[in-house]
Design an enzyme around this catalytic site. Structure first.
Site, PDB file in Angstrom:
ATOM      1  N   SER A  81     -31.269 -19.904  19.470  1.00 45.74           N
ATOM      2  CA  SER A  81     -31.621 -21.330  18.861  1.00 45.74           C
ATOM      3  C   SER A  81     -32.203 -22.315  19.294  1.00 45.74           C
ATOM      4  CB  SER A  81     -30.345 -21.973  18.348  1.00 45.74           C
ATOM      5  OG  SER A  81     -29.330 -20.961  18.086  1.00 45.74           O
ATOM      6  N   HIS A  91     -23.748 -27.249  12.828  1.00 45.28           N
ATOM      7  CA  HIS A  91     -24.907 -26.139  13.317  1.00 45.28           C
ATOM      8  C   HIS A  91     -26.162 -26.995  13.680  1.00 45.28           C
ATOM      9  CE1 HIS A  91     -27.448 -22.709  13.485  1.00 45.28           C
ATOM     10  NE2 HIS A  91     -28.139 -22.899  12.270  1.00 45.28           N
ATOM     11  N   ALA A  96     -27.952 -20.619  22.556  1.00 43.63           N
ATOM     12  CA  ALA A  96     -27.304 -21.928  22.925  1.00 43.63           C
ATOM     13  C   ALA A  96     -25.716 -21.957  22.678  1.00 43.63           C
ATOM     14  CB  ALA A  96     -27.699 -22.657  21.431  1.00 43.63           C
ATOM     15  N   MET A 109     -21.818 -17.040  20.485  1.00 43.74           N
ATOM     16  CA  MET A 109     -21.534 -16.223  19.480  1.00 43.74           C
ATOM     17  C   MET A 109     -22.609 -14.968  19.734  1.00 43.74           C
ATOM     18  SD  MET A 109     -21.031 -18.742  16.083  1.00 43.74           S
ATOM     19  CE  MET A 109     -19.932 -20.362  16.386  1.00 43.74           C
ATOM     20  N   SER A 110     -22.959 -14.891  20.699  1.00 47.05           N
ATOM     21  CA  SER A 110     -24.067 -13.661  20.642  1.00 47.05           C
ATOM     22  C   SER A 110     -24.118 -13.191  22.266  1.00 47.05           C
ATOM     23  CB  SER A 110     -25.268 -14.503  20.381  1.00 47.05           C
ATOM     24  OG  SER A 110     -25.995 -15.148  21.411  1.00 47.05           O
ATOM     25  N   HIS A 155     -33.252 -18.666  11.845  1.00 38.57           N
ATOM     26  CA  HIS A 155     -33.389 -17.479  12.559  1.00 38.57           C
ATOM     27  C   HIS A 155     -34.317 -16.515  12.125  1.00 38.57           C
ATOM     28  CE1 HIS A 155     -29.731 -17.970  15.587  1.00 38.57           C
ATOM     29  NE2 HIS A 155     -29.552 -19.088  14.712  1.00 38.57           N
ATOM     30  N   TYR A 209     -21.030 -12.221  13.258  1.00 41.33           N
ATOM     31  CA  TYR A 209     -20.663 -12.926  11.994  1.00 41.33           C
ATOM     32  C   TYR A 209     -21.359 -12.994  10.625  1.00 41.33           C
ATOM     33  CZ  TYR A 209     -24.152 -16.573  13.234  1.00 41.33           C
ATOM     34  OH  TYR A 209     -25.039 -17.304  13.567  1.00 41.33           O
ATOM     35  N   GLU A 210     -22.495 -12.240  10.672  1.00 41.06           N
ATOM     36  CA  GLU A 210     -23.070 -12.108   9.587  1.00 41.06           C
ATOM     37  C   GLU A 210     -22.808 -10.828   8.921  1.00 41.06           C
ATOM     38  OE1 GLU A 210     -27.573 -13.090   9.584  1.00 41.06           O
ATOM     39  OE2 GLU A 210     -27.115 -12.930  11.994  1.00 41.06           O
ATOM     40  N   ASN A 220     -23.953 -28.450  23.240  1.00 39.85           N
ATOM     41  CA  ASN A 220     -22.897 -29.426  22.787  1.00 39.85           C
ATOM     42  C   ASN A 220     -21.788 -29.137  23.932  1.00 39.85           C
ATOM     43  OD1 ASN A 220     -22.914 -27.181  20.869  1.00 39.85           O
ATOM     44  ND2 ASN A 220     -20.812 -27.626  21.261  1.00 39.85           N
ATOM     45  N   HIS A 275     -26.526 -11.616  14.313  1.00 45.43           N
ATOM     46  CA  HIS A 275     -25.167 -12.181  14.828  1.00 45.43           C
ATOM     47  C   HIS A 275     -23.992 -11.004  14.109  1.00 45.43           C
ATOM     48  CE1 HIS A 275     -27.607 -15.547  15.493  1.00 45.43           C
ATOM     49  NE2 HIS A 275     -26.987 -15.684  16.715  1.00 45.43           N
TER      50      HIS A 275
HETATM   51  N1  HPA Z   1     -19.270 -22.652  20.077  1.00 54.32           N
HETATM   52  C1  HPA Z   1     -19.915 -21.647  19.866  1.00 54.32           C
HETATM   53  N2  HPA Z   1     -20.859 -21.202  19.771  1.00 54.32           N
HETATM   54  C2  HPA Z   1     -21.795 -22.320  19.899  1.00 54.32           C
HETATM   55  C3  HPA Z   1     -21.271 -23.640  20.267  1.00 54.32           C
HETATM   56  C4  HPA Z   1     -20.025 -23.815  20.236  1.00 54.32           C
HETATM   57  O1  HPA Z   1     -19.502 -25.028  20.539  1.00 54.32           O
HETATM   58  N3  HPA Z   1     -22.537 -24.257  20.386  1.00 54.32           N
HETATM   59  C5  HPA Z   1     -23.765 -23.554  20.259  1.00 54.32           C
HETATM   60  N4  HPA Z   1     -23.188 -22.356  20.143  1.00 54.32           N
END
Ligand code: HPA
Length: 274
Positions: free
Chosen positions: A31, A248, A114, A212-213, A62, A86-87, A236, A84
């Site tokens: 991202s 997001h 990210a 998540m990747s 994406h 989760y999709e 973050n 991903h």
């Molecule tokens: N958690 C999971 N995936 C993420 C986060 C998070 O805080 N920030 C960016 N991708």
């Protein structure tokens, strides 16, 4: 033939005549890094939607295509957008693009993403060189009949992230005066962000950043004998570490802000890989 392998070969056969060169490096853009191709000398593009049976991402921001171009003098295939787990795709589809880039000839897989920072010393917008990972909360992409054409049944995982490539990235970060932390990345399935209790647990397990990747792609690439490196943009601080709820949009905004330095670090590193 193994059905998973058959699908990869079919994808490869459908695009092999359109490749402008044999790529040396495969780069997966996380991202915020979507416009990295703007810094490349682009020689060709293939949209994922043009490849029969290829998994196409559904996440806003994406957009999906392979972009072929030179980074300095290095031929690179770059993935703008990844799918991903989760999709809802089977995990073998999630790693199909990485396997396809190996069939295209790429020897090095450069993973970016990210993440949420778990290490309290990290700040939002900082970078973390991935030195190892925790995969056990995500499905293993090698489950099922082994694809002997790609690799062995029980791959060693003791040095997934190539020490020589990692050293180059560290040197380039120092030269460019880009602060670079190092740490352990843990992949969860998502799509929900973690709870504060989960973050505490992940910290006690030794994780420095969560996302998540990436890990499943690294496992598949390691199985195929690719040299792997990875950098995470800590977008973050993870849940419970600040009073802010996670969104997001916030993740995208933070990664967009960090993108210029991220692009510089990637470019300088790739140029020094060969
Ligand atoms: N958690 C999971 N995936 C993420 C986060 C998070 O805080 N920030 C960016 N991708």
């Amino acid at each position: 033939m193994n059905q998973v392998y058959e699908k990869i070969v079919k994808c490869y056969d459908s695009i092999k005549d359109r490749l402008p060169f044999v790529p040396k490096v495969a780069l997966v853009l996380g991202s915020g890094l979507g416009n990295y191709a703007g810094t490349m000398d682009v020689k060709g593009e293939i949209s994922y939607s043009e490849i029969e049976d290829f998994p196409v991402s559904t996440v806003p921001g994406h957009e999906g295509k392979f972009i072929f171009g030179y980074v300095k003098s290095v031929p690179v295939v770059c993935m703008k957008g990844r799918v991903h787990y989760y999709e809802g795709y089977p995990i073998t589809d999630v790693v199909l693009p990485a396997r396809l880039m190996k069939l295209m000839g790429a020897e090095i897989l450069f993973l970016t993403n990210a993440s949420g920072g778990i290490n309290p010393a990290f700040s939002a917008g900082s970078f973390m060189l991935i030195k190892d990972h925790i995969s056990i909360f995500a499905p293993n992409p090698l489950v099922g009949a082994n694809i002997d054409e790609l690799g062995c049944r029980f791959p060693d995982m003791s040095k997934v992230y190539d020490p020589a490539l990692s050293q180059i990235i560290k040197e380039k970060a120092a030269e460019c005066e880009i602060p670079l932390n190092e740490g352990i990345y843990v992949q969860l399935t998502g799509p929900s962000f973690e709870s504060p209790a989960e973050i505490k647990m992940l910290r006690s397990l030794g994780a420095d950043a969560v996302g998540m990747s990436t890990v499943v792609e690294a496992i598949a690439a390691n199985h195929m004998g690719m040299r792997i490196c990875g950098i995470s943009c800590v977008a973050n601080l993870a849940a419970g570490m600040t009073n802010q709820p996670l969104t997001h949009e916030e993740v995208q905004e933070a990664s967009n802000k960090a993108a210029p330095l991220f692009r510089q670090l990637i470019t300088e590193s790739i140029a020094a890989f060969v």
